[in-house]
Design a protein around this motif. Structure first.
Motif, PDB file in Angstrom:
ATOM      1  N   ASP A  14      34.322  46.806  36.269  1.00  0.00           N
ATOM      2  CA  ASP A  14      35.222  47.353  37.305  1.00  0.00           C
ATOM      3  C   ASP A  14      35.799  48.710  36.916  1.00  0.00           C
ATOM      4  O   ASP A  14      36.972  48.984  37.168  1.00  0.00           O
ATOM      5  N   VAL A  17      37.634  47.659  32.354  1.00  0.00           N
ATOM      6  CA  VAL A  17      37.570  46.794  31.165  1.00  0.00           C
ATOM      7  C   VAL A  17      36.317  47.110  30.344  1.00  0.00           C
ATOM      8  O   VAL A  17      35.201  46.910  30.805  1.00  0.00           O
ATOM      9  N   PRO A  38      35.293  35.723  18.100  1.00  0.00           N
ATOM     10  CA  PRO A  38      36.335  35.003  18.832  1.00  0.00           C
ATOM     11  C   PRO A  38      36.198  35.188  20.340  1.00  0.00           C
ATOM     12  O   PRO A  38      35.463  36.062  20.810  1.00  0.00           O
ATOM     13  N   LYS A  43      30.465  38.487  23.599  1.00  0.00           N
ATOM     14  CA  LYS A  43      29.192  37.809  23.306  1.00  0.00           C
ATOM     15  C   LYS A  43      28.417  37.514  24.584  1.00  0.00           C
ATOM     16  O   LYS A  43      27.240  37.874  24.716  1.00  0.00           O
ATOM     17  N   SER A  44      29.091  36.831  25.521  1.00  0.00           N
ATOM     18  CA  SER A  44      28.392  36.437  26.758  1.00  0.00           C
ATOM     19  C   SER A  44      27.995  37.664  27.556  1.00  0.00           C
ATOM     20  O   SER A  44      26.908  37.712  28.134  1.00  0.00           O
TER      21      SER A  44
END
Ligand SMILES: Nc1ncnc2c1ncn2[C@@H]1O[C@H](COP(=O)(O)OP(=O)(O)OP(=O)(O)O)[C@@H](O)[C@H]1O
Ligand SMILES: [Mg+2]
Length: 375
Positions: A14, A17, A38, A43-44
């Motif tokens: 967007d 971020v 963490p 990661k995803s």
């Protein structure tokens, strides 16, 4: 089979971020690489960019020799297994596994061959006629993996595939994934926030934090030579102890001192410190809980601590100790060689002494948090 290469990959959601940045990685054909870090470290997002489920904001992604930034997910020859492996509830295990192949209008006999073969690899042949709700969690997860296997992809992507399972089943499935990898012999990229899973599965581990890669290495490398304080704390359980210490340089030699305990650093460490231009300075000294020696009587040149908690783990004890300057540390000691008297002395409030050898010592610059022993 294929290699995967990320060059300066960045993801901005967007327009604001920044989820991933400066991501550079060369994954070899048939390699098993684990992304670990963490929650929220990216990661995803990285995995989803590789799958084509997210746009890449900047940088290049290659699968094999092909630049795939703008290639549709279905044309990337990858298969992905998710944490919440939504199976279709109203059709059988067989049909769940055959589903994507039917969509591709694959020949019926070929579909049959692939489903039977995948079911055999995963040990779910006897459940092919059942509906998902008649399966346990572990069995369902196997079906989800089966759905990916039947596609015979060049690259397998897995995003926390075991995190919905209980601890015991997770251990069992972890071993199964190691075997699966041997049988399929293809490229795997696996995401987890669990450092044990990362250590046991990965040929190499990519440790991430706040969207940046912190270190890439084999499990042994990241355990033995963490590049910074974050990696040192993240890999290993219980985590590495960190004490404030003073480094003193004397010619080419170095000594570290903490809480009155002096350790002369060995030749190899001195060489690395010299190469990194370390001077006499304040440092953070790290040592792993299993690498300290506990002395049951006061000896010269050791650290004194007060025992707060003694956790009985069966084959070892985890001793939570408070040092004289109120730093908290954990020591792991095997139970097998302890005398009755020694066991009895390990109770709340008692004093104990410990030391550690130069070879287990890690040293970090307190300002940059980078390792002073990193080549
Ligand atoms: N669709 C989205 N829109 C905006 N921000 C997002 C979106 N998806 C993820 N993010 C943000 O990007 C960052 C990385 O998220 P990501 O899901 O990649 O983390 P993760 O490492 O997989 O974490 P977890 O272990 O919790 O799954 C987070 O700060 C997250 O809030
Ligand atoms: Mg995630």
């Amino acid at each position: 089979m294929a290699s995967v290469k990320l060059e300066g990959v960045k993801k901005i959601y967007d327009n604001s971020v920044v989820a991933v940045q400066e991501f550079n990685l060369d994954i070899k054909d048939k390699e098993f690489v684990v992304f670990v870090g963490p929650s929220g470290c990216g990661k995803s997002t990285t995995l989803r960019m590789i799958a084509g489920l997210e746009d890449i904001s900047e940088g290049k992604l290659f699968i094999g020799d092909r630049l795939v930034n703008d290639v549709e997910p279905k044309d990337r020859d990858i298969a992905m297994v998710f944490q919440n492996y939504a199976l279709y509830p109203h059709i059988t295990v067989y049909e769940n596994m055959a589903f994507s192949l039917r969509l591709r209008k694959m020949d019926k006999e070929e579909i049959h061959r692939r489903v039977l073969q995948a079911a055999d690899i995963l040990g779910i042949t006897q459940y092919l006629g059942r509906k998902p709700k008649a399966l346990s969690g572990g069995q369902r997860q196997r079906v989800a993996i089966g759905r990916a296997i039947v596609r015979e992809p060049q690259v397998f992507l897995m995003d926390e595939p075991l995190s919905n399972l209980d601890a015991k089943l997770r251990n069992q499935m972890r071993a199964e994934i190691i075997l699966l990898r041997k049988r399929l012999d293809t490229t795997f990229i696996y995401v987890t926030h669990d450092q044990t899973e990362a250590m046991t599965l990965g040929d190499r581990i990519v440790i991430m934090k706040d969207g940046f890669i912190q270190q890439v290495g084999t499990p042994q490398e990241v355990f033995d030579t963490p590049h910074n304080l974050f990696v040192a704390g993240f890999i290993g359980s219980p985590q590495m102890n960190i004490l404030d210490a003073e480094l003193t340089k004397n010619g080419d030699k170095y000594t570290a001192e903490t809480l009155g305990y002096k350790v002369e650093l060995d030749e190899k460490k001195c060489q690395l410190l010299n190469e990194n231009g370390a001077s006499s300075m304040k440092v953070l000294l790290g040592f792993r809980p299993e690498h300290a020696v506990v002395h049951f009587e006061k000896i010269e040149n050791s650290i004194e601590g007060t025992l707060l908690v003694n956790e009985m783990m069966g084959s070892e004890l985890h001793l939570h100790v408070q040092t004289q300057n109120d730093q908290k540390i954990i020591l792991r000691i095997p139970t097998i060689d302890l005398t009755e008297e020694q066991r009895a002395s390990l109770t709340y409030g008692n004093k104990l002494h410990f030391s550690f050898a130069s070879k287990v010592v890690q040293l970090f610059n307190p300002e940059t948090e980078q390792s002073l022993l990193y080549r």
